[in-house]
Scaffold this motif. Structure first.
Motif, PDB file in Angstrom:
ATOM      1  N   ILE A  79      -3.417  16.057  -3.323  1.00 20.00           N
ATOM      2  CA  ILE A  79      -4.512  15.113  -3.207  1.00 20.00           C
ATOM      3  C   ILE A  79      -5.129  15.299  -1.826  1.00 20.00           C
ATOM      4  N   ASP A  80      -6.393  15.620  -1.784  1.00 22.34           N
ATOM      5  CA  ASP A  80      -7.080  15.850  -0.523  1.00 22.34           C
ATOM      6  C   ASP A  80      -7.775  14.556  -0.110  1.00 22.34           C
ATOM      7  N   MET A  81      -7.126  13.807   0.753  1.00 22.01           N
ATOM      8  CA  MET A  81      -7.629  12.499   1.148  1.00 22.01           C
ATOM      9  C   MET A  81      -8.956  12.579   1.897  1.00 22.01           C
ATOM     10  N   GLU A  82      -9.121  13.604   2.710  1.00 21.70           N
ATOM     11  CA  GLU A  82     -10.347  13.703   3.496  1.00 21.70           C
ATOM     12  C   GLU A  82     -11.548  13.930   2.598  1.00 21.70           C
ATOM     13  N   SER A  83     -11.435  14.833   1.620  1.00 18.84           N
ATOM     14  CA  SER A  83     -12.571  15.092   0.752  1.00 18.84           C
ATOM     15  C   SER A  83     -12.847  13.895  -0.147  1.00 18.84           C
ATOM     16  N   ALA A  84     -11.865  13.124  -0.460  1.00 18.85           N
ATOM     17  CA  ALA A  84     -12.068  11.922  -1.264  1.00 18.85           C
ATOM     18  C   ALA A  84     -12.624  10.787  -0.409  1.00 18.85           C
ATOM     19  N   GLY A  85     -12.591  10.964   0.911  1.00 20.90           N
ATOM     20  CA  GLY A  85     -13.136   9.958   1.816  1.00 20.90           C
ATOM     21  C   GLY A  85     -12.313   8.679   1.840  1.00 20.90           C
ATOM     22  N   MET A  86     -11.024   8.805   1.560  1.00 23.11           N
ATOM     23  CA  MET A  86     -10.184   7.616   1.490  1.00 23.11           C
ATOM     24  C   MET A  86      -9.298   7.524   2.725  1.00 23.11           C
ATOM     25  N   THR A  87      -9.009   6.330   3.107  1.00 22.12           N
ATOM     26  CA  THR A  87      -8.027   6.123   4.164  1.00 22.12           C
ATOM     27  C   THR A  87      -6.671   5.913   3.514  1.00 22.12           C
ATOM     28  N   ALA A  88      -5.638   6.093   4.272  1.00 21.82           N
ATOM     29  CA  ALA A  88      -4.288   5.891   3.741  1.00 21.82           C
ATOM     30  C   ALA A  88      -4.121   4.456   3.245  1.00 21.82           C
ATOM     31  N   LYS A  89      -4.739   3.531   3.927  1.00 12.32           N
ATOM     32  CA  LYS A  89      -4.630   2.133   3.531  1.00 12.32           C
ATOM     33  C   LYS A  89      -5.208   1.899   2.137  1.00 12.32           C
ATOM     34  N   LYS A  90      -6.354   2.514   1.848  1.00 10.86           N
ATOM     35  CA  LYS A  90      -6.975   2.358   0.530  1.00 10.86           C
ATOM     36  C   LYS A  90      -6.125   3.000  -0.553  1.00 10.86           C
ATOM     37  N   VAL A  91      -5.536   4.156  -0.246  1.00 15.68           N
ATOM     38  CA  VAL A  91      -4.672   4.828  -1.211  1.00 15.68           C
ATOM     39  C   VAL A  91      -3.471   3.940  -1.530  1.00 15.68           C
ATOM     40  N   LEU A  92      -2.886   3.337  -0.504  1.00 19.08           N
ATOM     41  CA  LEU A  92      -1.751   2.442  -0.729  1.00 19.08           C
ATOM     42  C   LEU A  92      -2.156   1.240  -1.574  1.00 19.08           C
ATOM     43  N   GLU A  93      -3.359   0.728  -1.362  1.00 17.38           N
ATOM     44  CA  GLU A  93      -3.836  -0.401  -2.163  1.00 17.38           C
ATOM     45  C   GLU A  93      -4.015   0.013  -3.618  1.00 17.38           C
ATOM     46  N   ILE A  94      -4.526   1.215  -3.850  1.00 20.02           N
ATOM     47  CA  ILE A  94      -4.668   1.711  -5.214  1.00 20.02           C
ATOM     48  C   ILE A  94      -3.298   1.876  -5.850  1.00 20.02           C
ATOM     49  N   MET A  95      -2.351   2.404  -5.072  1.00 19.07           N
ATOM     50  CA  MET A  95      -0.999   2.597  -5.601  1.00 19.07           C
ATOM     51  C   MET A  95      -0.351   1.269  -6.001  1.00 19.07           C
ATOM     52  N   LYS A  96      -0.636   0.197  -5.266  1.00 20.58           N
ATOM     53  CA  LYS A  96      -0.065  -1.107  -5.590  1.00 20.58           C
ATOM     54  C   LYS A  96      -0.477  -1.574  -6.977  1.00 20.58           C
ATOM     55  N   ALA A  97      -1.688  -1.194  -7.401  1.00 24.18           N
ATOM     56  CA  ALA A  97      -2.200  -1.631  -8.698  1.00 24.18           C
ATOM     57  C   ALA A  97      -1.732  -0.738  -9.846  1.00 24.18           C
ATOM     58  N   MET A  98      -1.028   0.332  -9.523  1.00 26.92           N
ATOM     59  CA  MET A  98      -0.594   1.263 -10.552  1.00 26.92           C
ATOM     60  C   MET A  98       0.648   0.764 -11.283  1.00 26.92           C
ATOM     61  N   ASN A  99       0.904   1.360 -12.415  1.00 24.30           N
ATOM     62  CA  ASN A  99       2.120   1.165 -13.194  1.00 24.30           C
ATOM     63  C   ASN A  99       3.321   1.280 -12.242  1.00 24.30           C
ATOM     64  N   ASP A 100       4.335   0.443 -12.430  1.00 25.05           N
ATOM     65  CA  ASP A 100       5.481   0.412 -11.518  1.00 25.05           C
ATOM     66  C   ASP A 100       6.157   1.773 -11.379  1.00 25.05           C
ATOM     67  N   ARG A 101       6.377   2.456 -12.473  1.00 21.37           N
ATOM     68  CA  ARG A 101       7.064   3.756 -12.433  1.00 21.37           C
ATOM     69  C   ARG A 101       6.239   4.757 -11.625  1.00 21.37           C
ATOM     70  N   TYR A 102       4.916   4.781 -11.857  1.00 20.90           N
ATOM     71  CA  TYR A 102       4.053   5.700 -11.120  1.00 20.90           C
ATOM     72  C   TYR A 102       4.070   5.392  -9.628  1.00 20.90           C
ATOM     73  N   ARG A 103       3.999   4.102  -9.308  1.00 18.02           N
ATOM     74  CA  ARG A 103       4.008   3.703  -7.894  1.00 18.02           C
ATOM     75  C   ARG A 103       5.319   4.127  -7.230  1.00 18.02           C
ATOM     76  N   GLU A 104       6.415   3.965  -7.941  1.00 18.58           N
ATOM     77  CA  GLU A 104       7.718   4.335  -7.383  1.00 18.58           C
ATOM     78  C   GLU A 104       7.817   5.830  -7.116  1.00 18.58           C
ATOM     79  N   VAL A 105       7.430   6.649  -8.090  1.00 16.75           N
ATOM     80  CA  VAL A 105       7.569   8.094  -7.885  1.00 16.75           C
ATOM     81  C   VAL A 105       6.587   8.605  -6.841  1.00 16.75           C
ATOM     82  N   LEU A 106       5.382   8.032  -6.789  1.00 15.60           N
ATOM     83  CA  LEU A 106       4.432   8.450  -5.756  1.00 15.60           C
ATOM     84  C   LEU A 106       4.924   8.043  -4.372  1.00 15.60           C
TER      85      LEU A 106
END
Length: 195
Positions: A126-153
């Protein structure tokens, strides 16, 4: 030289100094002052490891403290080939996942039911810079994900564990682990592209 002051200056060392060996030996013998020095060094980082997994501040603090107690009680089991921090992190991750299992049933992925979807090509990073995302936003997206997906990520991308370690911790086959990580990364990519 004070061994407690020396520990604070040598936190990034892979090879233990004589001073650190003395400190860990004292911890193993139950010396409270030494244990407090080690606790102070690792408590913040281990709290954040637990928090990323359980998503609750109070539970993360409890898990971190229980993990530190476990580490001090089982210090003789630490082989000292790995750093104390790596060994402690493994205890925190295991305790965090055990906590989740106790409080909710973790969905198991059966390898046979998903093996047909395994990708022949390796995952793209995942290329965070090209997606223009900050780590904080990625973590927020991960929080909303399915529990299993969030755990493995969390274990893969944030904690830097490999598939073998993750499959061992989660109690699933290596193939199921690869599939789950692949699906989780795809889901994360889709959510990043949607923003």
């Amino acid at each position: 030289m004070d061994i407690y002051a020396s520990l604070c200056r040598n936190t990034n060392r892979v090879t233990l100094t004589e001073t650190e060996i003395q400190l860990y030996d004292l911890c193993e013998q139950g010396d409270r002052k030494s244990q407090m020095a080690v606790y102070d060094q690792y408590c913040k980082g281990m709290y954040h490891v637990a928090l990323r997994i359980v998503q609750d501040e109070g539970e993360a603090e409890d898990i971190m403290q229980e993990s530190m107690i476990t580490a001090f009680q089982k210090m003789s089991q630490w082989n000292r080939r790995a750093t104390f921090g790596a060994w402690l992190k493994r205890i925190v991750v295991n305790n965090s996942l055990n906590h989740l299992r106790k409080h909710r049933k973790m969905q198991k992925v059966d390898y046979d039911s998903v093996s047909y979807e395994m990708e022949a090509v390796p995952d793209q990073q995942i290329d965070m810079e090209s997606a223009g995302m900050t780590a904080k936003k990625v973590l927020e997206i991960m929080k909303a994900m399915n529990d299993r997906y969030r755990e493995v990520l969390t274990l893969s991308l944030i904690e830097g564990m490999d598939n073998e370690e993750i499959s061992e911790i989660l109690g699933i086959s290596n193939g199921a682990c690869r599939t789950t990580i692949s699906r989780a990364k795809d889901s994360l990519r889709q959510k990043l592209q949607a923003i």
